[in-house]
Design an enzyme around this catalytic site. Structure first.
Site, PDB file in Angstrom:
ATOM      1  N   ARG A   1     -12.476   0.737  -6.008  1.00 10.04           N
ATOM      2  CA  ARG A   1     -12.032   0.701  -4.599  1.00 10.04           C
ATOM      3  C   ARG A   1     -11.376   2.032  -4.216  1.00 10.04           C
ATOM      4  O   ARG A   1     -11.403   2.453  -3.071  1.00 10.04           O
ATOM      5  CB  ARG A   1     -11.043  -0.457  -4.422  1.00 10.04           C
ATOM      6  CG  ARG A   1     -10.678  -0.739  -2.979  1.00 10.04           C
ATOM      7  CD  ARG A   1      -9.786  -1.960  -2.859  1.00 10.04           C
ATOM      8  NE  ARG A   1      -9.840  -2.522  -1.517  1.00 10.04           N
ATOM      9  CZ  ARG A   1      -8.960  -2.246  -0.558  1.00 10.04           C
ATOM     10  NH1 ARG A   1      -7.966  -1.440  -0.788  1.00 10.04           N
ATOM     11  NH2 ARG A   1      -9.087  -2.789   0.645  1.00 10.04           N
TER      12      ARG A   1
ATOM     13  N   CYS B   1       0.816  -1.215   0.000  1.00  7.68           N
ATOM     14  CA  CYS B   1       0.000   0.000   0.000  1.00  7.68           C
ATOM     15  C   CYS B   1       0.848   1.263   0.000  1.00  7.68           C
ATOM     16  O   CYS B   1       1.850   1.345   0.711  1.00  7.68           O
ATOM     17  CB  CYS B   1      -0.866  -0.038   1.251  1.00  7.68           C
ATOM     18  SG  CYS B   1      -1.865   1.420   1.447  1.00  7.68           S
TER      19      CYS B   1
HETATM   20  P1  IMP Z   1      -0.755  -7.106   3.771  1.00 11.36           P
HETATM   21  O1  IMP Z   1      -1.244  -8.293   4.546  1.00 11.36           O
HETATM   22  O2  IMP Z   1       0.154  -6.237   4.580  1.00 11.36           O
HETATM   23  O3  IMP Z   1      -0.171  -7.493   2.466  1.00 11.36           O
HETATM   24  O4  IMP Z   1      -2.034  -6.191   3.497  1.00 11.36           O
HETATM   25  C1  IMP Z   1      -3.176  -6.642   2.802  1.00 11.36           C
HETATM   26  C2  IMP Z   1      -4.249  -5.573   2.812  1.00 11.36           C
HETATM   27  O5  IMP Z   1      -3.800  -4.398   2.119  1.00 11.36           O
HETATM   28  C3  IMP Z   1      -5.506  -5.961   2.084  1.00 11.36           C
HETATM   29  O6  IMP Z   1      -6.347  -6.778   2.844  1.00 11.36           O
HETATM   30  C4  IMP Z   1      -6.136  -4.625   1.726  1.00 11.36           C
HETATM   31  O7  IMP Z   1      -6.915  -4.097   2.748  1.00 11.36           O
HETATM   32  C5  IMP Z   1      -4.940  -3.723   1.558  1.00 11.36           C
HETATM   33  N1  IMP Z   1      -4.629  -3.464   0.140  1.00 11.36           N
HETATM   34  C6  IMP Z   1      -4.653  -4.318  -0.898  1.00 11.36           C
HETATM   35  N2  IMP Z   1      -4.232  -3.735  -2.018  1.00 11.36           N
HETATM   36  C7  IMP Z   1      -3.927  -2.473  -1.685  1.00 11.36           C
HETATM   37  C8  IMP Z   1      -3.428  -1.357  -2.431  1.00 11.36           C
HETATM   38  O8  IMP Z   1      -3.114  -1.425  -3.614  1.00 11.36           O
HETATM   39  N3  IMP Z   1      -3.289  -0.209  -1.734  1.00 11.36           N
HETATM   40  C9  IMP Z   1      -3.601  -0.095  -0.416  1.00 11.36           C
HETATM   41  N4  IMP Z   1      -4.028  -1.119   0.320  1.00 11.36           N
HETATM   42  C10 IMP Z   1      -4.196  -2.302  -0.314  1.00 11.36           C
END
Ligand code: IMP
Length: 547
Positions: A462, A363
């Site tokens: 989104r 993100c």
């Molecule tokens: P991770 O477990 O740290 O990889 O975070 C996953 C979460 O990031 C997902 O469940 C979403 O809520 C959020 N997310 C997914 N894609 C994006 C993006 O492109 N930008 C910002 N947040 C994202």
């Protein structure tokens, strides 16, 4: 305070005291978040130990991320192996382990959702699929285990053996028993594994090879009776028929047995014995109506209204529509990071809340938009606002190591949602990519990355963007790859091991007790450095530490 010298000494005193009282009133006002008045006097609203810690941080205007805090240990009589990890994802969707896989293209389709529910958690099918394809993924999960299937996969008597084998392979079906029905839905027989194994000519039609004698049961038969018939007659699938012979559903021996003998108590199943599954949806009404209706037909248990900014009118409207149209399907809304947002979404009918604006590994929202609350504070504030509402909250994004899960739950979340840690597993969608050097990896890209936004309307929505021309898009995520990690069960095992250990250190027999007992320290940068392995030449790969 500067006193007015023209006043008498007494009046000066009064003015001084008034200033003090004003300051006291200000202090009392800010304390009201933490105390309440009752008939017996003043009661403290500091119900949990960590309230004091977060109150101090709030007064300082500081918000904390996972790496900013650690939990204080407590006297313990609890062994890690004895703790219960049961929580909920939403009002009616339970979890035997507090882990949910994220609705991302590179994380959750049916294979991941099945694996997660079998491990006791939950998978949320992503929405970058057409409504029909997404519903089909949900159906695969619901069918995979259900003791009584209301819509079993049926075949026709004039289908050839070859056609059925091809369909089985294409749809990745794991079972071999198919009811054979005619055009009016009447049962003609059951094609079982032995017919396929011993068939010598795959061009033969099914109707020619199956036995016309079928054991069936009348509609309304209970699971225990079905079990007895199947055991007595030595059959793996029991068709249930209406009075006029139409197929109403089937019982499958393996699933009936599992429920009767409760031999897989960890599976996360609903009252009908089928695995729990969720699906993400957009708030845009054009897509919402059809998608929701197909998901409803596929018997989805919970929908997640997926947005980067859950505290917005469009989401509230979509949430109200979901709850009004399909009150029996739980609706989880998000993403948010403020207490006020949690309250507004629950007032609009949310059965669960998803917290996280900017913590995700892929993100860039916080850097691009300049908004967002570091995740531990976001989780604490939103979960605290919901303490009396009986609505669970999910800490979504930013989990790097198992210790972060303990912290998220201790701060008040009912469960955590994972993206990166589950991407790159056997069950995540997408091919394994091999480098010339032999390294194996899989794609993991943000739903708001440029590539995702170009490809998919759901991803653009989104982030509130309409135009898909490359130079008109403003991404809030990046595209990446992660190492291929093998089966998801291995990852989950390590994550739960860390969580159990943390609960043992706090003497918490279950997650609500963890939340009662948890108290935090803020960590200095020296403390963080000391917490990671340090001062070493090399570090061998560990199964639970890969930083
Ligand atoms: P991770 O477990 O740290 O990889 O975070 C996953 C979460 O990031 C997902 O469940 C979403 O809520 C959020 N997310 C997914 N894609 C994006 C993006 O492109 N930008 C910002 N947040 C994202």
């Amino acid at each position: 305070m500067k006193l007015n010298n023209n006043l008498s000494k007494e009046d000066q005193m009064v003015e001084k005291l008034a200033g003090k009282f004003n300051r006291m009133i200000e202090m009392l006002r800010s304390m009201m978040e933490f105390v309440e008045l009752s008939d017996d006097g003043i009661k403290t609203k500091i119900k949990r130990k960590c309230d004091k810690f977060f109150r101090k941080m709030t007064f300082k205007g500081e918000a904390l991320a996972y790496n900013d805090v650690r939990l204080r240990t407590c006297h313990s009589e609890i062994l890690p192996g004895d703790v219960s990890l049961k929580m909920r994802f939403s009002r009616n969707v339970t979890l035997n382990i507090p882990i949910v896989s994220s609705p991302m293209r590179d994380v959750t389709e049916s294979a991941m959702a099945i694996a997660m529910a079998k491990l006791g958690g939950l998978g949320i099918i992503h929405k970058n699929l057409s409504p029909e394809d997404q519903a089909a993924e949900v159906r695969k999960v619901k069918r995979c285990l259900s003791a009584f299937l209301t819509e079993p996969v049926c075949i026709r008597p004039d289908d050839t053996v070859e056609k059925v084998l091809k369909m089985r392979e294409k749809e990745n079906l794991k079972f071999w028993s198919f009811p054979v029905i005619d055009e009016s839905g009447k049962l003609i027989g059951v094609a079982t594994r032995k017919y396929f194994d011993f068939c010598q000519n795959n061009q033969q039609s099914i109707g020619k090879i199956i036995s016309p004698e079928v054991v069936s049961a009348p509609e309304g038969i209970k699971i225990a009776e079905a079990y007895k018939i199947m055991m007595d007659r030595g059959i793996r699938i029991l068709p249930v028929l209406s009075g006029t012979g139409e197929l109403k559903g089937t019982y499958t021996l393996a699933d009936v047995k599992r429920i009767i003998q409760n031999d897989k108590a960890d599976y996360n199943v609903g009252s009908d014995g089928s695995l729990f599954v969720g699906a993400a949806i957009n708030a845009g009404m054009s897509d919402l109506e059809i998608r929701l209706s197909l998901l409803h037909q596929a018997k989805v248990d919970v929908v997640v209204i997926d947005s980067a900014h859950g505290w917005s009118e469009g989401i509230i409207k979509a949430l109200k529509y979901c709850k009004k149209t399909y009150p029996k399907i739980d609706a989880v809304a998000g993403n948010i990071s403020e207490a006020g947002a949690a309250i507004d979404l629950v007032r609009a009918g949310a059965d669960g809340i998803r917290i996280g604006q900017g913590p995700g590994s892929i993100c860039t929202t916080r850097m691009i938009a300049g908004i967002g609350t570091p995740q531990v504070t976001a989780v604490y504030s939103c979960a605290k606002a919901l303490r009396d509402a009986d609505v669970p909250s999910c800490a979504d994004g930013g989990i790097e190591l198992s210790g972060d899960i303990t912290i998220a739950l201790a701060a008040g979340a009912a469960n955590v949602m994972l993206g990166k840690l589950l991407a790159g597993t056997t069950e995540s969608p997408g091919e394994i990519i091999r480098s010339p050097e032999g390294a194996a990896y899989k794609n993991y890209r943000g739903e708001g990355s440029l590539g995702a936004m170009i490809e998919n309307r759901a991803c653009r929505e989104r982030y509130g963007q309409a135009d898909n021309a490359k130079d008109k898009l403003v991404p809030e995520g990046v595209e990446s790859t992660v190492d291929y990690k093998g089966d998801v069960g291995v990852i989950i095992y390590q994550l739960l091991g860390g969580l159990r250990s943390g609960m043992g250190y706090l003497g918490a027999k279950d997650i609500p007790t963890l939340q009662e007992k948890a108290d935090f320290y803020q960590m200095s940068s020296a403390g963080l450095k000391e917490s990671h392995p340090h001062g070493l030449q090399t570090i061998k790969k560990a199964p639970n530490y890969n930083i």
